[in-house]
Design a protein around this motif. Structure first.
Motif, short mmCIF file in Angstrom:
data_model
loop_
_atom_site.label_atom_id
_atom_site.label_comp_id
_atom_site.label_asym_id
_atom_site.label_seq_id
_atom_site.Cartn_x
_atom_site.Cartn_y
_atom_site.Cartn_z
N VAL A 1 -0.83 9.79 -3.94
CA VAL A 1 -1.69 10.65 -3.13
C VAL A 1 -0.89 11.83 -2.58
N ALA A 2 0.33 11.56 -2.11
CA ALA A 2 1.17 12.63 -1.59
C ALA A 2 1.50 13.65 -2.68
N LYS A 3 1.80 13.18 -3.88
CA LYS A 3 2.08 14.09 -5.00
C LYS A 3 0.85 14.92 -5.35
N GLN B 1 2.18 -5.01 -1.65
CA GLN B 1 2.97 -4.07 -0.87
C GLN B 1 3.50 -2.94 -1.76
N SER C 1 2.27 -1.95 -4.65
CA SER C 1 1.13 -1.17 -5.13
C SER C 1 0.66 -0.20 -4.05
N HIS C 2 0.63 -0.66 -2.83
CA HIS C 2 0.23 0.20 -1.71
C HIS C 2 1.17 1.41 -1.61
N GLN C 3 2.46 1.17 -1.73
CA GLN C 3 3.43 2.27 -1.64
C GLN C 3 3.27 3.22 -2.83
N ARG C 4 3.02 2.70 -4.02
CA ARG C 4 2.82 3.57 -5.19
C ARG C 4 1.59 4.44 -5.02
N ILE C 5 0.53 3.89 -4.45
CA ILE C 5 -0.69 4.66 -4.23
C ILE C 5 -0.44 5.77 -3.22
N LEU C 6 0.27 5.45 -2.14
CA LEU C 6 0.58 6.47 -1.14
C LEU C 6 1.43 7.60 -1.73
N ASP C 7 2.38 7.24 -2.57
CA ASP C 7 3.21 8.25 -3.23
C ASP C 7 2.38 9.12 -4.17
#
Length: 66
Positions: free
Chosen positions: A48-50, A38, A40-46
């Motif tokens: 990508v947004a950056k 969970q 790791s998923h949030q870190r990846i989304l962040d």
């Protein structure tokens, strides 16, 4: 295996400590894997947004300099 009482079920014929320790260890490992995925998923989304923000700023700066 049939147990006559709840305490017999907990004791597991004298092997209760090992049985419940293994169940607890397995549950702890599965919970840690779930939580790590969970986060790791949030870190990846962040990330990508950056990256998308950086690309948008670069594109905007290139258009303004022309």
């Amino acid at each position: 295996m049939q147990f006559n009482s709840f305490s017999d079920f907990i004791a597991m014929g004298g092997y209760g400590f090992y049985v419940w320790l293994s169940f607890g260890t397995c549950a702890l490992i599965l919970l840690s894997i779930f939580l790590d995925s969970q986060f790791s998923h949030q870190r990846i989304l962040d990330a990508v947004a950056k990256q998308l923000d950086r690309e948008a700023r670069i594109k905007k700066a290139k258009q303004e300099s022309k």
